[in-house]
Structures are given as C-alpha cells and as structure tokens.
Design a protein around this motif. Structure first.
Motif, PDB file in Angstrom:
ATOM      1  N   ALA A  81       0.819  -1.271  -0.030  1.00  0.00           N
ATOM      2  CA  ALA A  81       0.020   0.116   0.194  1.00  0.00           C
ATOM      3  C   ALA A  81       1.040   1.374   0.008  1.00  0.00           C
ATOM      4  CB  ALA A  81      -1.046  -0.192   1.244  1.00  0.00           C
ATOM      5  N   GLY A  82       1.839   1.305   1.037  1.00  0.00           N
ATOM      6  CA  GLY A  82       2.712   2.270   0.793  1.00  0.00           C
ATOM      7  C   GLY A  82       3.736   2.733  -0.725  1.00  0.00           C
ATOM      8  N   HIS A  83       3.826   1.419  -1.107  1.00  0.00           N
ATOM      9  CA  HIS A  83       4.435   1.919  -2.396  1.00  0.00           C
ATOM     10  C   HIS A  83       3.663   2.095  -3.771  1.00  0.00           C
ATOM     11  CE1 HIS A  83       6.998   0.729  -6.166  1.00  0.00           C
ATOM     12  NE2 HIS A  83       5.842   0.128  -6.468  1.00  0.00           N
ATOM     13  N   LEU A  84       2.266   1.908  -3.612  1.00  0.00           N
ATOM     14  CA  LEU A  84       1.410   2.450  -4.332  1.00  0.00           C
ATOM     15  C   LEU A  84       1.099   3.800  -4.121  1.00  0.00           C
ATOM     16  CD1 LEU A  84      -0.987  -0.741  -4.329  1.00  0.00           C
ATOM     17  CD2 LEU A  84       0.108   0.236  -6.552  1.00  0.00           C
ATOM     18  N   THR A  85       1.094   4.310  -2.834  1.00  0.00           N
ATOM     19  CA  THR A  85       0.964   5.593  -2.481  1.00  0.00           C
ATOM     20  C   THR A  85       2.244   6.395  -2.900  1.00  0.00           C
ATOM     21  OG1 THR A  85      -0.403   5.035  -0.606  1.00  0.00           O
ATOM     22  CG2 THR A  85       0.546   7.181  -0.546  1.00  0.00           C
ATOM     23  N   LEU A  86       3.290   6.052  -2.684  1.00  0.00           N
ATOM     24  CA  LEU A  86       4.512   6.694  -3.202  1.00  0.00           C
ATOM     25  C   LEU A  86       4.416   7.057  -4.708  1.00  0.00           C
ATOM     26  CD1 LEU A  86       7.348   5.316  -0.891  1.00  0.00           C
ATOM     27  CD2 LEU A  86       6.372   7.561  -0.927  1.00  0.00           C
ATOM     28  N   THR A  87       4.125   5.755  -5.506  1.00  0.00           N
ATOM     29  CA  THR A  87       4.100   5.912  -6.974  1.00  0.00           C
ATOM     30  C   THR A  87       3.083   6.976  -7.211  1.00  0.00           C
ATOM     31  OG1 THR A  87       4.457   3.369  -6.985  1.00  0.00           O
ATOM     32  CG2 THR A  87       3.537   4.568  -8.917  1.00  0.00           C
ATOM     33  N   SER A  88       2.016   7.037  -6.596  1.00  0.00           N
ATOM     34  CA  SER A  88       0.869   8.007  -7.136  1.00  0.00           C
ATOM     35  C   SER A  88       1.876   9.401  -6.659  1.00  0.00           C
ATOM     36  CB  SER A  88      -0.381   7.821  -6.156  1.00  0.00           C
ATOM     37  OG  SER A  88      -0.951   8.904  -6.660  1.00  0.00           O
ATOM     38  N   ARG A  89       2.269   9.673  -5.652  1.00  0.00           N
ATOM     39  CA  ARG A  89       2.839  10.698  -5.349  1.00  0.00           C
ATOM     40  C   ARG A  89       4.081  11.200  -6.303  1.00  0.00           C
ATOM     41  NH1 ARG A  89       4.334  10.629   1.033  1.00  0.00           N
ATOM     42  NH2 ARG A  89       2.030  10.789   2.136  1.00  0.00           N
ATOM     43  N   TYR A  90       4.884  10.122  -6.565  1.00  0.00           N
ATOM     44  CA  TYR A  90       5.786  10.410  -7.671  1.00  0.00           C
ATOM     45  C   TYR A  90       5.489  10.943  -9.052  1.00  0.00           C
ATOM     46  CZ  TYR A  90      10.462   9.938  -9.791  1.00  0.00           C
ATOM     47  OH  TYR A  90      11.789  10.028 -10.560  1.00  0.00           O
ATOM     48  N   LEU A  91       4.169  10.151  -9.623  1.00  0.00           N
ATOM     49  CA  LEU A  91       3.606  10.823 -10.628  1.00  0.00           C
ATOM     50  C   LEU A  91       3.068  12.274 -10.480  1.00  0.00           C
ATOM     51  CD1 LEU A  91       1.573   7.596 -11.692  1.00  0.00           C
ATOM     52  CD2 LEU A  91       3.082   8.834 -13.234  1.00  0.00           C
ATOM     53  N   THR A  92       2.576  12.469  -9.327  1.00  0.00           N
ATOM     54  CA  THR A  92       2.369  13.855  -8.993  1.00  0.00           C
ATOM     55  C   THR A  92       3.388  14.978  -9.320  1.00  0.00           C
ATOM     56  OG1 THR A  92       0.252  13.164  -7.777  1.00  0.00           O
ATOM     57  CG2 THR A  92       1.076  15.483  -7.528  1.00  0.00           C
ATOM     58  N   ALA A  93       4.404  14.464  -8.475  1.00  0.00           N
ATOM     59  CA  ALA A  93       5.886  15.448  -8.410  1.00  0.00           C
ATOM     60  C   ALA A  93       6.444  15.470  -9.842  1.00  0.00           C
ATOM     61  CB  ALA A  93       6.695  14.890  -7.318  1.00  0.00           C
ATOM     62  N   HIS A  94       6.355  14.417 -10.553  1.00  0.00           N
ATOM     63  CA  HIS A  94       7.306  14.489 -11.761  1.00  0.00           C
ATOM     64  C   HIS A  94       6.410  14.488 -12.933  1.00  0.00           C
ATOM     65  CE1 HIS A  94      10.875  14.076  -9.506  1.00  0.00           C
ATOM     66  NE2 HIS A  94      10.232  13.426  -8.651  1.00  0.00           N
ATOM     67  N   GLY A  95       5.247  14.337 -13.218  1.00  0.00           N
ATOM     68  CA  GLY A  95       4.499  14.353 -14.277  1.00  0.00           C
ATOM     69  C   GLY A  95       4.096  12.949 -14.593  1.00  0.00           C
TER      70      GLY A  95
END
Length: 179
Positions: A81-95
């Motif tokens: 769950a943490g990995h999926l959350t971080l993935t979404s955040r990474y997409l938000t931060a970098h596009g």
C-alpha cells in the motif's frame, strides 16, 4: 408594575433604567474569554509549502559498512500500500506520460514511477510485483480487463486522474489485505 419588571417579551433596552447597569454588564462581559471559533484549518496568506513526494517515509541511509564496501543503502521497508501511495505521489511530483517509460522532462508512466520509487530505495522488486498484482486485481474487478497496468496507462482514453484513482483503489485494497 415597576419599569424594571416587564413582561419577558419586552426589549432589553426597556429593562435598563439608566442606573449604569448596562455599563457594568459590558465591563463584566469584556473580562470573559472570547468564545471559541469553529475549528477550521489554517490557511497561510503567504501560500503553501511543497512537500517532497516521499514525505513521511524514512530515507534509505547508507551505514558505515555500506560505505566501506561501496554498496547502496539497504531499501527502506515499505508495504505494498505504501509503494502504491509513493508511486502516485511520484507521478504527481514529476508528471505523467503515455507511450514511454520516461521523457527528457522527467515525466514517467505508471511503470516508470514504480521503477523510480524502487530506485530511490523504497521497497524491493518483490514489493513492486505485489503492487502490480494489486493494480491488476483492481483493473479486472472494475471491468477493465487489460494485459498489464502498462497497457491501461497507454490506452488513449486513460487520463492522469484515472491512473491516480487506480493507484488509490489498489492501495486501499492492499491496506485492507494487510500488505
């Protein structure tokens, strides 16, 4: 009936006989603490502060032994769950991007974001495989039978919001499963 004893429906000003009672009440009320305001989040007039995509997660740190033998830091423990959350955040931060893993501007696709989170030291390849399995489960459960999350990412009708929603549902599912 006296002037100070009137019916309950009489205005308050009619009850004051000019003896200084109103001033005494106002002085007393001024000494009381101000009533509590309704709880509202504080919004700074100066704007907001951007947080890094990995805020709230421990940074992978190299130990002395890691430095001596010149190896990377041990990955930080992250749940699926943490990995999926971080993935979404990474997409938000970098596009977000379709049709390629990454581009020169730093934007990434779903797979590129998962690889970047892993490369930054969050989780293991096993965590990523389990996270992708959760994404596939959500895709199939919601009537979107695709061969891989990457095929869904690159589908012409898929939007960035769709990818974030997919990751949020997969993270919630993983959290409910305890992984």
């Amino acid at each position: 009936m006296s002037d100070t004893l009137r019916a309950p429906h009489a205005p308050l000003l009619d009850l004051v006989d000019g003896s200084g009672l109103a001033e005494e009440i106002e002085a007393y009320l001024a000494t009381l603490p101000a009533p509590a305001r309704p709880s509202r989040p504080y919004v700074s007039p100066l704007g907001s502060t951007l947080q890094p995509w990995n805020a709230g997660y421990p940074l992978p740190r190299r130990t002395l032994l890691d430095r001596v033998v010149r190896r990377p830091a041990r990955p930080a423990d992250v749940t699926v769950a943490g990995h999926l959350t971080l993935t979404s955040r990474y997409l938000t931060a970098h596009g977000w991007l379709q049709g390629a893993m990454w581009d020169a501007a730093g934007r990434v696709c779903l797979l590129g974001a998962q690889a970047a989170v892993l490369a930054h030291g969050y989780g293991t390849p096993y965590t990523v495989r389990r996270a992708r399995a959760q994404v596939m489960e959500v895709l199939h459960a919601t009537g979107r039978p695709v061969d891989s999350p990457d095929a869904y990412n690159d589908h012409p009708t898929t939007t960035r919001a769709d990818v974030h929603q997919l990751l949020a549902h997969a993270a919630t599912r993983a959290l409910h499963l305890g992984i």
